[in-house]
Design a protein around this motif. Structure first.
Motif, PDB file in Angstrom:
ATOM      1  N   PHE A 198     -29.520 -22.595   5.426  1.00  0.00           N
ATOM      2  CA  PHE A 198     -28.900 -22.626   4.092  1.00  0.00           C
ATOM      3  C   PHE A 198     -29.324 -21.410   3.282  1.00  0.00           C
ATOM      4  CE2 PHE A 198     -30.034 -23.663  -0.354  1.00  0.00           C
ATOM      5  CZ  PHE A 198     -28.763 -23.574  -0.889  1.00  0.00           C
ATOM      6  N   TYR A 199     -30.632 -21.150   3.226  1.00  0.00           N
ATOM      7  CA  TYR A 199     -31.107 -19.989   2.475  1.00  0.00           C
ATOM      8  C   TYR A 199     -30.539 -18.700   3.051  1.00  0.00           C
ATOM      9  CZ  TYR A 199     -34.468 -23.038   0.128  1.00  0.00           C
ATOM     10  OH  TYR A 199     -35.049 -24.028  -0.622  1.00  0.00           O
ATOM     11  N   ASN A 200     -30.410 -18.652   4.362  1.00  0.00           N
ATOM     12  CA  ASN A 200     -29.857 -17.454   4.988  1.00  0.00           C
ATOM     13  C   ASN A 200     -28.388 -17.266   4.597  1.00  0.00           C
ATOM     14  OD1 ASN A 200     -30.929 -15.514   7.198  1.00  0.00           O
ATOM     15  ND2 ASN A 200     -28.796 -15.868   7.750  1.00  0.00           N
ATOM     16  N   THR A 201     -27.665 -18.377   4.510  1.00  0.00           N
ATOM     17  CA  THR A 201     -26.268 -18.302   4.095  1.00  0.00           C
ATOM     18  C   THR A 201     -26.141 -17.825   2.661  1.00  0.00           C
ATOM     19  OG1 THR A 201     -25.619 -20.048   5.621  1.00  0.00           O
ATOM     20  CG2 THR A 201     -24.162 -19.647   3.766  1.00  0.00           C
ATOM     21  N   VAL A 202     -27.057 -18.239   1.817  1.00  0.00           N
ATOM     22  CA  VAL A 202     -27.056 -17.768   0.430  1.00  0.00           C
ATOM     23  C   VAL A 202     -27.216 -16.248   0.392  1.00  0.00           C
ATOM     24  CG1 VAL A 202     -28.301 -17.805  -1.764  1.00  0.00           C
ATOM     25  CG2 VAL A 202     -27.893 -19.937  -0.531  1.00  0.00           C
ATOM     26  N   ILE A 203     -28.138 -15.736   1.202  1.00  0.00           N
ATOM     27  CA  ILE A 203     -28.337 -14.285   1.256  1.00  0.00           C
ATOM     28  C   ILE A 203     -27.057 -13.573   1.659  1.00  0.00           C
ATOM     29  CG2 ILE A 203     -29.542 -12.439   2.487  1.00  0.00           C
ATOM     30  CD1 ILE A 203     -31.949 -14.322   2.717  1.00  0.00           C
ATOM     31  N   VAL A 204     -26.435 -14.063   2.740  1.00  0.00           N
ATOM     32  CA  VAL A 204     -25.193 -13.440   3.223  1.00  0.00           C
ATOM     33  C   VAL A 204     -24.099 -13.520   2.174  1.00  0.00           C
ATOM     34  CG1 VAL A 204     -23.364 -13.596   4.954  1.00  0.00           C
ATOM     35  CG2 VAL A 204     -25.744 -13.846   5.655  1.00  0.00           C
ATOM     36  N   ALA A 205     -23.943 -14.692   1.549  1.00  0.00           N
ATOM     37  CA  ALA A 205     -22.881 -14.880   0.559  1.00  0.00           C
ATOM     38  C   ALA A 205     -23.083 -13.974  -0.648  1.00  0.00           C
ATOM     39  CB  ALA A 205     -22.824 -16.350   0.128  1.00  0.00           C
ATOM     40  N   VAL A 206     -24.326 -13.847  -1.106  1.00  0.00           N
ATOM     41  CA  VAL A 206     -24.601 -13.012  -2.277  1.00  0.00           C
ATOM     42  C   VAL A 206     -24.323 -11.545  -1.962  1.00  0.00           C
ATOM     43  CG1 VAL A 206     -26.435 -12.146  -3.779  1.00  0.00           C
ATOM     44  CG2 VAL A 206     -26.242 -14.595  -3.339  1.00  0.00           C
ATOM     45  N   VAL A 207     -24.817 -11.068  -0.823  1.00  0.00           N
ATOM     46  CA  VAL A 207     -24.579  -9.664  -0.462  1.00  0.00           C
ATOM     47  C   VAL A 207     -23.090  -9.407  -0.280  1.00  0.00           C
ATOM     48  CG1 VAL A 207     -25.008  -7.872   1.262  1.00  0.00           C
ATOM     49  CG2 VAL A 207     -26.851  -9.422   0.594  1.00  0.00           C
ATOM     50  N   ASN A 208     -22.393 -10.331   0.365  1.00  0.00           N
ATOM     51  CA  ASN A 208     -20.952 -10.184   0.566  1.00  0.00           C
ATOM     52  C   ASN A 208     -20.221 -10.102  -0.773  1.00  0.00           C
ATOM     53  OD1 ASN A 208     -18.555 -10.042   2.071  1.00  0.00           O
ATOM     54  ND2 ASN A 208     -18.275 -12.261   2.020  1.00  0.00           N
ATOM     55  N   ALA A 209     -20.579 -10.989  -1.714  1.00  0.00           N
ATOM     56  CA  ALA A 209     -19.931 -10.989  -3.021  1.00  0.00           C
ATOM     57  C   ALA A 209     -20.246  -9.707  -3.794  1.00  0.00           C
ATOM     58  CB  ALA A 209     -20.374 -12.219  -3.821  1.00  0.00           C
ATOM     59  N   VAL A 210     -21.499  -9.269  -3.729  1.00  0.00           N
ATOM     60  CA  VAL A 210     -21.879  -8.033  -4.432  1.00  0.00           C
ATOM     61  C   VAL A 210     -21.134  -6.835  -3.859  1.00  0.00           C
ATOM     62  CG1 VAL A 210     -23.775  -6.412  -4.840  1.00  0.00           C
ATOM     63  CG2 VAL A 210     -24.136  -8.862  -5.168  1.00  0.00           C
ATOM     64  N   MET A 211     -21.059  -6.752  -2.545  1.00  0.00           N
ATOM     65  CA  MET A 211     -20.348  -5.641  -1.920  1.00  0.00           C
ATOM     66  C   MET A 211     -18.854  -5.682  -2.240  1.00  0.00           C
ATOM     67  SD  MET A 211     -22.556  -3.757  -0.557  1.00  0.00           S
ATOM     68  CE  MET A 211     -21.370  -2.655   0.200  1.00  0.00           C
ATOM     69  N   ALA A 212     -18.294  -6.894  -2.315  1.00  0.00           N
ATOM     70  CA  ALA A 212     -16.882  -7.014  -2.692  1.00  0.00           C
ATOM     71  C   ALA A 212     -16.665  -6.504  -4.112  1.00  0.00           C
ATOM     72  CB  ALA A 212     -16.432  -8.469  -2.567  1.00  0.00           C
ATOM     73  N   GLY A 213     -17.584  -6.882  -5.012  1.00  0.00           N
ATOM     74  CA  GLY A 213     -17.464  -6.415  -6.389  1.00  0.00           C
ATOM     75  C   GLY A 213     -17.585  -4.902  -6.499  1.00  0.00           C
ATOM     76  N   LEU A 214     -18.558  -4.335  -5.800  1.00  0.00           N
ATOM     77  CA  LEU A 214     -18.734  -2.882  -5.837  1.00  0.00           C
ATOM     78  C   LEU A 214     -17.512  -2.174  -5.254  1.00  0.00           C
ATOM     79  CD1 LEU A 214     -22.480  -2.564  -4.733  1.00  0.00           C
ATOM     80  CD2 LEU A 214     -21.528  -2.210  -7.033  1.00  0.00           C
TER      81      LEU A 214
END
Length: 610
Positions: free
Chosen positions: A472-488
């Motif tokens: 679960f924590y690992n998925t949070v990391i992936v989701a956050v990085v994915n969302a940040v990269m999408a925003g950038l």
């Protein structure tokens, strides 16, 4: 990618659905629970790794050694064949869809409407059903006097009531759901009306997804796994027929010029009904198989005191796992649909969420066929080692899975980078100019396939120890990085290239995620994950692939720039580029003596029963 749902895989829905696209997430991969078949008293509860894993089906065994081997071989061959046929027909479906409605804003509207039911289903019940309730079903078959039939009917009744109510609410609230997933679509009244219309046809598939999964897992627990692997093909055939009928009636996108602003209500109705019918047939076609096993469906509302409440309480980490993944996908969908609309207004068609999804489908296929197959073979071994507290054996099997799958995954990743363009322009030639943009996205996804596949393997180590919190924590990391990269990508890149940047960011998110997961698993196993051996294999593969990809990419680039990007030109560029890639890679692999090449080849032959 088109509304299909293949619960027997991972992950997945049939090969073209968004459900498949998230197959790396174990809680939404519905399938495998090893079960020692036979009469009551001979069963065994599923091992924890497979419970959380959900790879492509279930393994069953007879009580005698020879029968067990023969049964496993036959089961694996049937499941592998079903998965391959499902994925191939699912891929054909995306080609027909692209030819019918293109990869522009109309395609985006259909994609948004079509992914909503999968997201909602997985969030409200799919993950919990797989990770918690289905293992309880297998245990009930072992412990209950009726072989678990009463428990199965209670579970089915609960799913019917719960998902039936949720489906009604979602259909009524379709405008709000569309607005949440894509504010950009909601800002355009015509696109909003079309998307909501599509959504109201697609959202009832929530109900049929749940019914299909429960029926399939009841069959799996009784040693009948073929239906779950093959019924998604019916779904694909119906959707292919539907979009083919649309082309016959209204013409393909390249000739009809159909868009979200001029599609007729009859066209929307045809596509919507066909999408819903496909899932309904997929689910209801399970009923005859259930009857053959002697199981009789009876609604049972006596839920109290039979473990369903306790099982629901155990699902909290599964729910949070899925929620984190869904939130990341919502961000990507919102930004990709907006970027696609802006780019289309600037005369760059096919740069939105539809092109992203089609590229993602192509990109994930090696993972679904290769990595999942490798891990299916060794999962029982990992589970037994974890149960025996044999950390060195778990480490060796994780190392073996990483090294063996990498032999195919690494070359495939470089292949997407080097020949992704001719592959896309060949396959999606009928979708119009958007085919090239799919190619750019496929190239951007490219090398991200390596960490994407590696994380799938590494997470199996946690599931072997019944640890769902760390994933679960690992998925949070992936989701956050994915969302940040999408925003950038959205804010820093021109609209035409924004979603290409999001594709690259997706792979980067998994690179960060697998790094975090690797460190945690190494600590869990006493500080050793056979890192030097794994690194050596990956390094050799990279050394073999870099010149192969360089020569292949240069060759295909020259051909496309000299001749053009028509289907014939793309086929020539793809053929020459593929031959160059494979030739150089195989030669380099022999020189460098990469032993895992032979290992992977032998494993795949055994899995296919040859």
């Amino acid at each position: 990618m088109g509304g299909s749902f293949d619960a027997g895989r991972y992950g997945g829905a049939d090969s073209a659905g968004h459900f498949d696209e998230w197959m790396d997430q174990p809680t939404i991969q519905l399938g495998q629970y090893p079960y020692q078949g036979g009469s009551k008293g001979t069963t065994s509860a599923p091992n924890s790794a497979s419970q959380a894993d959900g790879v492509e089906g279930a393994s069953y065994a007879n009580n005698d050694g020879a029968g067990r081997a023969q049964s496993l071989l036959k089961s694996s061959a049937l499941m592998a064949a079903g998965t391959i046929v499902s994925r191939l027909t699912g891929f054909v479906r995306t080609l027909v869809m692209a030819a019918a409605i293109g990869v522009g804003t109309l395609g985006d509207s259909y994609q948004v409407a079509n992914v909503l039911p999968t997201m909602i289903y997985v969030l409200v019940g799919g993950g919990a059903l797989n990770a918690v309730f289905i293992p309880q079903l297998v245990r009930a078959m072992k412990d209950d006097d009726d072989g678990g039939e009463a428990y199965a009917n209670r579970l089915m009744t609960l799913v019917i009531v719960l998902l039936g109510a949720i489906t009604v609410l979602c259909v009524l609230g379709a405008p709000y759901l569309v607005h949440t997933l894509s504010p950009d679509i909601a800002s355009d009244p015509r696109r909003m009306a079309i998307t909501v219309a599509f959504a109201r046809y697609c959202l009832p598939t929530i109900f049929f997804m749940g019914v299909h999964v429960v029926m399939g897992q009841i069959l799996n627990a009784r040693g009948r796994f073929g239906a779950m692997m093959w019924t998604p093909v019916l779904n694909n055939v119906i959707v292919i027929t539907t979009f083919g009928a649309f082309i016959w009636a209204f013409g393909g996108v390249s000739t009809s010029g159909v868009t979200a602003h001029n599609i007729s209500s009859q066209g929307v109705r045809l596509l919507g009904i066909g999408t819903l019918l496909g899932l309904a047939v997929q689910a209801l076609s399970m009923v005859p198989y259930l009857r053959e096993t002697g199981f009789r469906i009876r609604l049972r509302f006596d839920w109290r005191g039979h473990g369903l409440g306790k099982a629901a309480g155990l699902a909290r980490w599964t729910f949070l796992f899925v929620l984190a993944n869904q939130l990341g996908m919502i961000v990507v969908t919102q930004l990709a649909t907006k970027a696609g609309a802006i780019a289309e207004s600037q005369h760059h068609e096919g740069t939105g969420i539809t092109a992203y999804n089609y590229a993602l489908l192509l990109w994930q296929m090696p993972q679904a066929i290769i990595t999942v197959s490798v891990m299916t073979a060794i999962l029982p071994r990992i589970s037994r080692a974890a149960h025996d507290n044999d950390s060195s054996a778990v480490r060796d099997d994780i190392s073996y899975g990483l090294r063996t799958s990498a032999v195919a995954i690494v070359p495939c990743a470089f292949a997407f980078l080097s020949i992704g363009m001719p592959l896309s322009t060949l396959l999606y030639a009928s979708s119009g100019p958007g085919a090239e943009n799919i190619g750019y996205m496929l190239m951007a996804f490219g090398l991200g396939l390596i960490p994407f596949s590696a994380q799938y393997v590494v997470l199996r180590g946690f599931y072997a120890y019944e640890d769902t919190r760390t994933p679960f924590y690992n998925t949070v990391i992936v989701a956050v990085v994915n969302a940040v990269m999408a925003g950038l990508s959205f804010w820093l890149l021109p609209a035409r290239w924004a979603v290409v940047g999001m594709a690259a960011g997706y792979g980067l998110a998994y690179a960060v995620g697998v790094g975090a997961a690797w460190r945690r698993l190494r600590q869990r196993l006493g500080g050793d994950l056979d890192g030097s051996r794994v690194s050596r294999t990956y390094t050799r593969l990279f050394v073999a692939c870099v010149p192969a990809a360089g020569i292949s990419g240069a060759t295909s680039f020259v051909i496309l720039n000299s001749l053009g990007s028509s289907a014939v030109d793309s086929f020539l560029a793809l053929t020459v580029g593929t031959v160059a890639l494979l030739g150089v890679f195989v030669a380099m692999a022999k020189v460098m003596r990469i032993e895992e090449v032979k290992t992977l080849t032998g494993m795949l032959r055994a899995r296919l029963g040859r």
